[in-house]
Write a protein that holds these residues in place. Structure first.
Motif, PDB file in Angstrom:
ATOM      1  N   ARG A 127      19.688  -6.936  12.356  1.00  0.00           N
ATOM      2  CA  ARG A 127      18.966  -7.370  13.559  1.00  0.00           C
ATOM      3  C   ARG A 127      19.873  -7.511  14.768  1.00  0.00           C
ATOM      4  N   THR A 128      21.178  -7.420  14.567  1.00  0.00           N
ATOM      5  CA  THR A 128      22.104  -7.725  15.663  1.00  0.00           C
ATOM      6  C   THR A 128      21.952  -6.821  16.892  1.00  0.00           C
ATOM      7  N   PRO A 129      21.548  -5.536  16.768  1.00  0.00           N
ATOM      8  CA  PRO A 129      21.431  -4.738  18.005  1.00  0.00           C
ATOM      9  C   PRO A 129      20.234  -5.108  18.869  1.00  0.00           C
ATOM     10  N   PHE A 130      19.279  -5.869  18.342  1.00  0.00           N
ATOM     11  CA  PHE A 130      17.973  -5.979  18.982  1.00  0.00           C
ATOM     12  C   PHE A 130      17.724  -7.366  19.565  1.00  0.00           C
ATOM     13  N   ALA A 131      17.123  -7.367  20.755  1.00  0.00           N
ATOM     14  CA  ALA A 131      16.751  -8.617  21.415  1.00  0.00           C
ATOM     15  C   ALA A 131      15.342  -9.052  21.046  1.00  0.00           C
ATOM     16  N   SER A 132      14.498  -8.105  20.615  1.00  0.00           N
ATOM     17  CA  SER A 132      13.130  -8.446  20.217  1.00  0.00           C
ATOM     18  C   SER A 132      12.562  -7.309  19.379  1.00  0.00           C
ATOM     19  N   LEU A 133      11.473  -7.608  18.682  1.00  0.00           N
ATOM     20  CA  LEU A 133      10.741  -6.627  17.884  1.00  0.00           C
ATOM     21  C   LEU A 133       9.269  -6.722  18.244  1.00  0.00           C
ATOM     22  N   THR A 134       8.667  -5.578  18.617  1.00  0.00           N
ATOM     23  CA  THR A 134       7.223  -5.512  18.861  1.00  0.00           C
ATOM     24  C   THR A 134       6.589  -4.596  17.827  1.00  0.00           C
ATOM     25  N   LEU A 135       5.620  -5.129  17.095  1.00  0.00           N
ATOM     26  CA  LEU A 135       4.849  -4.356  16.126  1.00  0.00           C
ATOM     27  C   LEU A 135       3.514  -4.024  16.779  1.00  0.00           C
ATOM     28  N   MET A 136       3.333  -2.752  17.113  1.00  0.00           N
ATOM     29  CA  MET A 136       2.130  -2.308  17.822  1.00  0.00           C
ATOM     30  C   MET A 136       1.180  -1.616  16.854  1.00  0.00           C
ATOM     31  N   SER A 137      -0.006  -2.195  16.662  1.00  0.00           N
ATOM     32  CA  SER A 137      -1.010  -1.618  15.764  1.00  0.00           C
ATOM     33  C   SER A 137      -0.405  -1.336  14.396  1.00  0.00           C
ATOM     34  N   SER A 138       0.281  -2.325  13.867  1.00  0.00           N
ATOM     35  CA  SER A 138       0.983  -2.189  12.593  1.00  0.00           C
ATOM     36  C   SER A 138       0.745  -3.455  11.783  1.00  0.00           C
ATOM     37  N   GLY A 139       0.345  -3.291  10.525  1.00  0.00           N
ATOM     38  CA  GLY A 139      -0.048  -4.432   9.720  1.00  0.00           C
ATOM     39  C   GLY A 139       1.014  -4.926   8.771  1.00  0.00           C
ATOM     40  N   PRO A 140       0.634  -5.836   7.877  1.00  0.00           N
ATOM     41  CA  PRO A 140       1.616  -6.465   6.985  1.00  0.00           C
ATOM     42  C   PRO A 140       2.118  -5.567   5.868  1.00  0.00           C
ATOM     43  N   GLY A 141       1.279  -4.612   5.414  1.00  0.00           N
ATOM     44  CA  GLY A 141       1.662  -3.756   4.298  1.00  0.00           C
ATOM     45  C   GLY A 141       0.977  -2.402   4.391  1.00  0.00           C
ATOM     46  N   ALA A 142       0.418  -1.955   3.258  1.00  0.00           N
ATOM     47  CA  ALA A 142      -0.245  -0.652   3.218  1.00  0.00           C
ATOM     48  C   ALA A 142      -1.491  -0.640   4.103  1.00  0.00           C
ATOM     49  N   VAL A 143      -1.888   0.569   4.521  1.00  0.00           N
ATOM     50  CA  VAL A 143      -3.076   0.720   5.366  1.00  0.00           C
ATOM     51  C   VAL A 143      -4.347   0.416   4.576  1.00  0.00           C
ATOM     52  N   CYS A 144      -5.459   0.294   5.291  1.00  0.00           N
ATOM     53  CA  CYS A 144      -6.731  -0.077   4.682  1.00  0.00           C
ATOM     54  C   CYS A 144      -7.265   1.022   3.768  1.00  0.00           C
ATOM     55  N   THR A 145      -8.273   0.679   2.988  1.00  0.00           N
ATOM     56  CA  THR A 145      -8.795   1.579   1.948  1.00  0.00           C
ATOM     57  C   THR A 145      -9.292   2.901   2.517  1.00  0.00           C
ATOM     58  N   THR A 146      -9.998   2.855   3.644  1.00  0.00           N
ATOM     59  CA  THR A 146     -10.523   4.087   4.244  1.00  0.00           C
ATOM     60  C   THR A 146      -9.398   5.043   4.590  1.00  0.00           C
ATOM     61  N   GLN A 147      -8.352   4.532   5.194  1.00  0.00           N
ATOM     62  CA  GLN A 147      -7.220   5.392   5.542  1.00  0.00           C
ATOM     63  C   GLN A 147      -6.452   5.839   4.313  1.00  0.00           C
ATOM     64  N   GLN A 148      -6.439   5.037   3.277  1.00  0.00           N
ATOM     65  CA  GLN A 148      -5.786   5.456   2.038  1.00  0.00           C
ATOM     66  C   GLN A 148      -6.465   6.691   1.462  1.00  0.00           C
ATOM     67  N   SER A 149      -7.790   6.722   1.525  1.00  0.00           N
ATOM     68  CA  SER A 149      -8.528   7.891   1.014  1.00  0.00           C
ATOM     69  C   SER A 149      -8.166   9.143   1.795  1.00  0.00           C
ATOM     70  N   ARG A 150      -8.071   9.022   3.104  1.00  0.00           N
ATOM     71  CA  ARG A 150      -7.715  10.168   3.950  1.00  0.00           C
ATOM     72  C   ARG A 150      -6.288  10.632   3.654  1.00  0.00           C
ATOM     73  N   LEU A 151      -5.376   9.676   3.494  1.00  0.00           N
ATOM     74  CA  LEU A 151      -3.984  10.031   3.213  1.00  0.00           C
ATOM     75  C   LEU A 151      -3.849  10.702   1.848  1.00  0.00           C
ATOM     76  N   LYS A 152      -4.620  10.253   0.883  1.00  0.00           N
ATOM     77  CA  LYS A 152      -4.561  10.880  -0.449  1.00  0.00           C
ATOM     78  C   LYS A 152      -5.049  12.316  -0.400  1.00  0.00           C
ATOM     79  N   MET A 153      -6.074  12.570   0.413  1.00  0.00           N
ATOM     80  CA  MET A 153      -6.532  13.950   0.593  1.00  0.00           C
ATOM     81  C   MET A 153      -5.439  14.797   1.245  1.00  0.00           C
ATOM     82  N   LEU A 154      -4.773  14.221   2.230  1.00  0.00           N
ATOM     83  CA  LEU A 154      -3.689  14.929   2.900  1.00  0.00           C
ATOM     84  C   LEU A 154      -2.560  15.225   1.934  1.00  0.00           C
ATOM     85  N   LEU A 155      -2.223  14.255   1.103  1.00  0.00           N
ATOM     86  CA  LEU A 155      -1.146  14.461   0.129  1.00  0.00           C
ATOM     87  C   LEU A 155      -1.512  15.526  -0.900  1.00  0.00           C
ATOM     88  N   GLY A 156      -2.784  15.641  -1.209  1.00  0.00           N
ATOM     89  CA  GLY A 156      -3.208  16.686  -2.127  1.00  0.00           C
ATOM     90  C   GLY A 156      -3.153  18.060  -1.502  1.00  0.00           C
TER      91      GLY A 156
END
Length: 288
Positions: A127-156
């Motif tokens: 963290r030493t290089p940074f004065a602040s951190l902004t998380l923009m449209s970013s959540g605590p962990g994995a994306v929601c179920t709807t987006q997971q389905s889309r990503l799985k199709m993409l991965l296939g």
């Protein structure tokens, strides 16, 4: 994906390749660091162009603004090896860019969507290089179920289809408001070109990260407790992480919280002036 409202750089901005210890990165840069530097990290399938609307308002207030294409994104390029895009590798890239930008002035890190996951991993590592951190449209962990389905199709699709064919298939799944006939022709052409320029292995690795990212609320709480300002910013709606989930993340870690009126998953593109003002207000807040 983010759809930049314009593609022309403002007067005084420049596109170039920033040399770092981990190789060159394609960037858009504007302004001088009178008050500090802002390093902007794009999201999944995104690029530095997603931040064009932020360059001028932030530079006008005395910031050097640097928006970067990550490894394997658009104009930066990268190896055809999924391991090169592991979370720890992308975090190391952010730290290498930060080292190149290092100066006497504060360095503020902003990560959009997947870029938020990458940015926080970099700060957890050092963290030493940074004065602040902004998380923009970013959540605590994995994306929601709807987006997971889309990503799985993409991965296939990515390992067995050409990028052009995947592009067409994914466009068929877009919501009506994302239809090509509602997108300015120059922007639609850019989005197509950007997609084809992405390294497939980068898309595969980062899609997997969005599916499996652990909840890092506890680590963010510890980070905020050190006194580093953390800002959680989003639009009024979000298709990747529900806004109540983003609200809960901000409350849990004691972060500054901003909701951008009239914006969805990409407030940087949907409402750049309002987003720039929110970032500036966050950077003006002293560390605790």
């Amino acid at each position: 994906m983010s759809r930049p409202p314009l593609l022309e750089l403002p007067h005084g901005a420049r596109a170039h390749r920033l040399p770092t210890a981990r190789g060159p990165f394609a960037v858009h840069e504007m302004g001088s660091a009178t008050r500090g530097t802002a390093l902007l990290i794009p999201g999944f399938t995104g690029s530095k162009e997603d931040f064009i609307g932020l360059l001028e308002p932030l530079a006008h207030e005395g910031y050097r603004v640097v928006a970067v294409d990550g490894r394997g994104q658009y104009e930066t390029g990268g190896p055809r090896d999924e391991s090169a895009y592991a979370p720890e590798e992308l975090a190391a890239d952010v730290l290498a860019v930060a080292e190149t930008l290092k100066a006497e002035h504060p360095l503020h890190l902003v990560g959009h969507s997947l870029g938020g996951l990458v940015a926080r991993a970099a700060v957890f590592r050092d963290r030493t290089p940074f004065a602040s951190l902004t998380l923009m449209s970013s959540g605590p962990g994995a994306v929601c179920t709807t987006q997971q389905s889309r990503l799985k199709m993409l991965l296939g699709a990515l390992p067995v289809m050409e990028m052009e064919d995947v592009w067409r298939a994914m466009r068929e799944l877009d919501p009506p408001e994302a239809a090509d006939d509602l997108t300015p022709p120059a922007v639609a052409e850019f989005l197509h070109h950007r997609w084809l320029a992405n390294v497939p292995e980068q898309l595969i690795a980062t899609a997997q990260q969005l599916l499996t990212e652990p909840d890092r609320t506890a680590e963010l709480t510890e980070l905020a407790a050190t006194g580093m300002p953390v800002h959680v910013l989003s639009g009024e709606l979000d298709y990747a992480w529900p806004v109540p989930q983003i609200d809960a993340l901000a409350a849990a870690i004691g972060a500054r919280r901003t909701v951008i009126t009239g914006a969805e998953h990409s407030p940087n593109a949907d409402q750049p002036q309002q987003t720039a003002q929110a970032l500036l207000a966050g950077w003006a807040t002293p560390a605790r």
